[in-house]
Design a protein around this motif. Sequence first.
Motif, mmCIF file in Angstrom:
data_model
loop_
_atom_site.group_PDB
_atom_site.id
_atom_site.type_symbol
_atom_site.label_atom_id
_atom_site.label_comp_id
_atom_site.label_asym_id
_atom_site.label_seq_id
_atom_site.Cartn_x
_atom_site.Cartn_y
_atom_site.Cartn_z
ATOM 1 N N ALA A 12 33.057 -51.636 -11.347
ATOM 2 C CA ALA A 12 33.591 -51.775 -12.704
ATOM 3 C C ALA A 12 32.504 -51.652 -13.760
ATOM 4 O O ALA A 12 32.788 -51.322 -14.911
ATOM 5 C CB ALA A 12 34.304 -53.115 -12.843
ATOM 6 N N SER A 13 31.261 -51.898 -13.374
ATOM 7 C CA SER A 13 30.157 -51.815 -14.331
ATOM 8 C C SER A 13 29.734 -50.376 -14.621
ATOM 9 O O SER A 13 28.892 -50.131 -15.477
ATOM 10 C CB SER A 13 28.949 -52.600 -13.808
ATOM 11 N N THR A 14 30.317 -49.412 -13.922
ATOM 12 C CA THR A 14 29.959 -48.008 -14.110
ATOM 13 C C THR A 14 30.431 -47.510 -15.475
ATOM 14 O O THR A 14 31.567 -47.734 -15.867
ATOM 15 C CB THR A 14 30.612 -47.134 -13.016
ATOM 16 N N GLN A 15 29.521 -46.830 -16.175
ATOM 17 C CA GLN A 15 29.901 -46.279 -17.475
ATOM 18 C C GLN A 15 30.671 -44.970 -17.290
ATOM 19 O O GLN A 15 30.520 -44.278 -16.287
ATOM 20 C CB GLN A 15 28.664 -46.068 -18.339
ATOM 21 N N PRO A 16 31.508 -44.613 -18.266
ATOM 22 C CA PRO A 16 32.423 -43.486 -18.074
ATOM 23 C C PRO A 16 31.743 -42.143 -17.839
ATOM 24 O O PRO A 16 32.304 -41.287 -17.147
ATOM 25 C CB PRO A 16 33.255 -43.470 -19.350
ATOM 26 N N TYR A 37 26.985 -40.161 -28.901
ATOM 27 C CA TYR A 37 28.205 -40.685 -28.291
ATOM 28 C C TYR A 37 28.143 -40.549 -26.775
ATOM 29 O O TYR A 37 28.500 -41.469 -26.035
ATOM 30 C CB TYR A 37 29.432 -39.945 -28.833
ATOM 31 N N LEU A 38 27.706 -39.384 -26.298
ATOM 32 C CA LEU A 38 27.648 -39.174 -24.851
ATOM 33 C C LEU A 38 26.650 -40.128 -24.210
ATOM 34 O O LEU A 38 26.914 -40.690 -23.136
ATOM 35 C CB LEU A 38 27.270 -37.724 -24.545
ATOM 36 N N ALA A 39 25.498 -40.327 -24.848
ATOM 37 C CA ALA A 39 24.496 -41.251 -24.310
ATOM 38 C C ALA A 39 25.035 -42.674 -24.279
ATOM 39 O O ALA A 39 24.856 -43.403 -23.295
ATOM 40 C CB ALA A 39 23.213 -41.185 -25.147
ATOM 41 N N LEU A 184 33.622 -32.244 -25.784
ATOM 42 C CA LEU A 184 32.783 -32.321 -24.593
ATOM 43 C C LEU A 184 33.379 -33.254 -23.545
ATOM 44 O O LEU A 184 33.381 -32.931 -22.347
ATOM 45 C CB LEU A 184 31.376 -32.784 -24.984
ATOM 46 N N ILE A 185 33.891 -34.378 -23.963
ATOM 47 C CA ILE A 185 34.492 -35.314 -23.004
ATOM 48 C C ILE A 185 35.720 -34.681 -22.351
ATOM 49 O O ILE A 185 35.941 -34.821 -21.143
ATOM 50 C CB ILE A 185 34.827 -36.645 -23.703
#
Length: 370
Positions: A12-16, A37-39, A184-185
């Motif tokens: 769950a701690s994984t970033q998107p 934003y991506l960072a 980009l997302i």
Amino acid sequence: MTSFDRADALPASTQPLHGIVVLDFSHVIAGPFATYYLAALGARVIKVENPHRGDSLRNKPTSFASLNHGKEIVQLDLATDEGKARAWELFAEADVMVDNMRPGVLEKFGFGESQVRARKPELIFCAISGYGRQSEWASRPAYDHVIQAVSGMSLLTGAQGDGPIKVGFPVVDSVTGILSALALIAAIRRRDLTGLGESIDVSMLGAALQLMYPMTVDVMSTGKTPNRVGNVGYSGSPGAETFVCRDGLLAVGANTPQQMLRMAEILNIRHQVEPLLAGQSRGFVGSSHAEELRALLHEAVGKHSAKELETSLNDADVPSACVRDLGECVQDAVKFNLVEQWVLPETDAVKVPGLGFRTAALFGGNPIPY
């Protein structure tokens, strides 16, 4: 990568954007804001700077830090064999490449879209420019205030008869960055599903027209340029204006008949306003009796305190706000928890207003992603 499989779910701690690598050839605001934003969402962003010039925004240290925090910054001279070799090494790791240099600059050094895509077809390539890489104006340079002028924005702001009025901040640069991040997302998600790369072409002019979306659509549909309305709300209601109070200015959004009547009640003029709204029960307040209503409201509001009316109108579900400068707004935004303020670590206490939205778990449960 394949579509999501619960059996392979990460913690769950994984970033998107965990695992995504971005090679960032961008400078000033629009490109760096997109990659910021991506960072912040977990991507590894490698910002490439020219060692002889660097990013022009470095002469504004707080702005530079706020747009480039969380990125790896490398200085490469693409005019040298050594610089090119190092750039290709970084490219080998990249999922995404962002280019907001002048059109043709990276091509000259062998890093244009067709050149890099030949090596990596699955690459997501995002070009950011003034007028779009596919347009007849592709070669024209641009800055925010120039796009505000060409887009009609500076002649939409203000009132009829005014000269052009530039929005007082780089609004086009900022929305171009946000729009680029959105594109980009979306492309990253599509690649997750299909394995295919993408070519993204974001223009500042296109972003400006998106900002003015309702007006842009009207012009496309009717061919008519809208009138400038000054501080009147989009609805055109006589209750959607900026009013002069005895101690300041108050913006009010009494758009509907119901809101107008609640406002009139607070101002003790309901008995005068109600007959003028006869037959109006839905939608925005129309043009019938608009000038009479406007005159009544302005006279009544002028007798009141802006601060007191701000409270009483909002309590009655009539949107209103005292006109604040940015300093006053930020002070209140922090005081009343209206924004999620982040203090960027490893900087001189640079404070930023988050990403403009709050989340419960996007950053792995942490209040900020760093």
